[in-house]
Design an enzyme around this catalytic site. Structure first.
Site, short mmCIF file in Angstrom:
data_model
loop_
_atom_site.label_atom_id
_atom_site.label_comp_id
_atom_site.label_asym_id
_atom_site.label_seq_id
_atom_site.Cartn_x
_atom_site.Cartn_y
_atom_site.Cartn_z
N ASP A 94 42.66 54.34 38.31
CA ASP A 94 42.39 52.90 38.15
C ASP A 94 41.16 52.53 38.99
O ASP A 94 41.10 52.84 40.19
CB ASP A 94 43.64 52.16 38.65
CG ASP A 94 43.64 50.68 38.33
OD1 ASP A 94 42.99 50.29 37.34
OD2 ASP A 94 44.32 49.93 39.06
N ASP A 116 34.68 52.03 36.74
CA ASP A 116 34.45 50.59 36.80
C ASP A 116 33.06 50.30 37.36
O ASP A 116 32.85 50.26 38.57
CB ASP A 116 35.52 49.93 37.68
CG ASP A 116 35.32 48.43 37.81
OD1 ASP A 116 34.35 47.89 37.22
OD2 ASP A 116 36.13 47.78 38.49
N ASN A 277 47.47 46.04 32.37
CA ASN A 277 47.64 46.53 33.76
C ASN A 277 48.50 45.58 34.58
O ASN A 277 48.21 44.38 34.67
CB ASN A 277 46.27 46.60 34.43
CG ASN A 277 45.45 47.78 33.97
OD1 ASN A 277 45.77 48.43 32.97
ND2 ASN A 277 44.38 48.07 34.70
O1 G3H Z 1 43.30 46.51 40.44
C1 G3H Z 1 43.78 46.74 41.54
C2 G3H Z 1 45.13 47.34 41.65
O2 G3H Z 1 46.10 46.35 41.76
C3 G3H Z 1 45.18 48.32 42.76
O3 G3H Z 1 45.20 47.69 43.98
O4 G3H Z 1 43.48 48.85 45.36
O5 G3H Z 1 45.34 47.58 46.43
O6 G3H Z 1 45.78 49.76 45.28
P1 G3H Z 1 44.91 48.53 45.36
P1 13P Z 2 47.59 42.61 38.79
O1 13P Z 2 47.11 42.34 40.17
O2 13P Z 2 47.57 41.37 37.95
O3 13P Z 2 48.92 43.28 38.75
O4 13P Z 2 46.53 43.60 38.10
C1 13P Z 2 46.61 44.99 38.28
C2 13P Z 2 45.42 45.71 37.76
O5 13P Z 2 44.61 45.20 37.02
C3 13P Z 2 45.27 47.11 38.18
O6 13P Z 2 44.06 47.64 37.74
ZN ZN Z 3 42.44 46.27 37.62
#
Ligand code: G3H
Ligand code: 13P
Ligand code: ZN
Length: 335
Positions: A94, A116, A277
């Protein structure tokens, strides 16, 4: 070099083709912990749903990249143990923010990566996206790229305002990058505070914020330009108000947390949006259950005691999303 196929994982290609044709979306749930992984697999098996398990850069820093990869391999074995002989599980990076990070994940067994480059100038985004696609496709790994910027924080990519994806750019971007799916910006955003109070109205009965609608006109234009092309929505947690209320009741402080109404995600799932997501809703479900349990059992200190209801609450949320919002239940080719 580990090939994801040897780990029993699948890429997103067939999954997305079927989802777009069938008018449903595949859930993409982030995971950082064993309890999240278990809850995701249990929910996917019980609903006979394909699932994307995704790992952010932050998750790799928290849990260790190797451990997360083995957890995904374990997820396949666990699904089989739960009675699903042919699970369809994608291990996805991700918000990969460099070619090197994407390559590292591909080399260690990920079946899908996101590059990204949405915060970069257009041509630079295309250049690095293309580089990732060329490398990934050598190993039949699928690639998600992003065009348009979401409001809020995209891992380390900060943006004050939302820049909707420009429909006039999508054909050029998809053609020149060769990406397999496209993440777009139509008003969703990351985290549990998706809209400022001044962007919302307020329900006079509950006092809760009512968010503005997503830009479905922009989505329709994108679909028209790229018929049948897999579209991804980030930032799609709905921030369930019962979980927010539980957190606040048991010592938390999340005033005016607000998400994307599920009705809008239901509508999006029926379109070319084939990956949705969700991360924050899992965090809220976990935190609400832990806060409640500890408040009601002040003498307990074994993490298994409070992580068990946390896992159950996340599983309930995952099943709800799959069955009542995204419609991916029963969509495994064989179970
Ligand atoms: O898009 C972001 C996701 O919610 C991942 O969040 O970078 O805090 O693991 P993180
Ligand atoms: P949320 O913060 O809305 O759960 O989005 C998660 C996301 O886009 C991870 O890439
Ligand atoms: Zn995201």
């Amino acid at each position: 070099m580990v090939n994801y196929k040897d780990l029993g994982l699948v890429n997103t290609r067939e999954m997305f083709k079927k989802a777009v044709a069938g008018g449903y979306a595949i859930p993409a749930f982030n995971f950082n912990t064993m309890e999240q992984m278990q809850a995701i697999v249990q929910a996917a098996v019980e609903t006979k749903s394909p699932v994307i398990m995704q790992v952010s850069k932050g998750a790799r820093n928290y849990a260790n990249a190797t451990i997360l990869r083995y957890m995904a391999e374990g997820a396949v074995a666990y699904a089989k143990e739960l009675g699903c002989e042919h699970p369809e599980i994608v291990l996805h990076l991700d918000h990969g923010d460099s070619f090197e990070l994407c390559k590292d994940c591909i080399d260690m067994g990920f079946s899908s990566v996101m590059y990204d480059g949405s915060s970069l100038p257009y041509e630079e985004n295309i250049k690095i996206s293309r580089q990732v696609v060329e490398y990934a496709h050598k190993y039949d790994v699928t690639v998600e790229c992003e065009l348009g910027v979401l409001a809020g924080v995209e891992d380390e990519v900060a943006s004050e305002v939302s820049h909707y994806t420009k429909p006039e750019e999508v054909i050029d971007f998809a053609t020149r990058t060769g990406c397999d799916s496209l993440a777009i910006s139509i008003g969703t955003s990351h985290g549990a505070y998706k809209f400022k109070p001044e962007q919302c109205t307020r329900d006079p009965k509950t006092g809760k914020l009512v968010p503005p609608p997503l830009a479905f006109d922009v989505l329709a234009e994108i679909e028209q330009k790229l018929p049948g092309f897999p579209i991804v929505l980030h930032g799609s947690s709905s921030v369930p108000q019962d979980e927010v209320d539980t957190i606040n009741k048991y010592g938390g402080n999340l005033p005016d947390a607000v998400g994307i109404p599920e009705e809008q995600l239901r509508k999006a799932s029926k379109s070319a949006v084939c990956k949705i997501n969700i991360d924050s809703d899992s965090r809220l479900a976990m935190t609400a259950a832990v806060r409640k349990y500890l408040a009601e059992h002040p003498d307990h200190f074994d993490p298994r005691q409070y992580l068990k209801p946390a896992r159950e609450n996340m599983k309930k949320m995952y099943i709800h999303k799959i069955v009542d919002v995204l419609g991916s239940d029963g969509k495994l080719a064989q179970c």
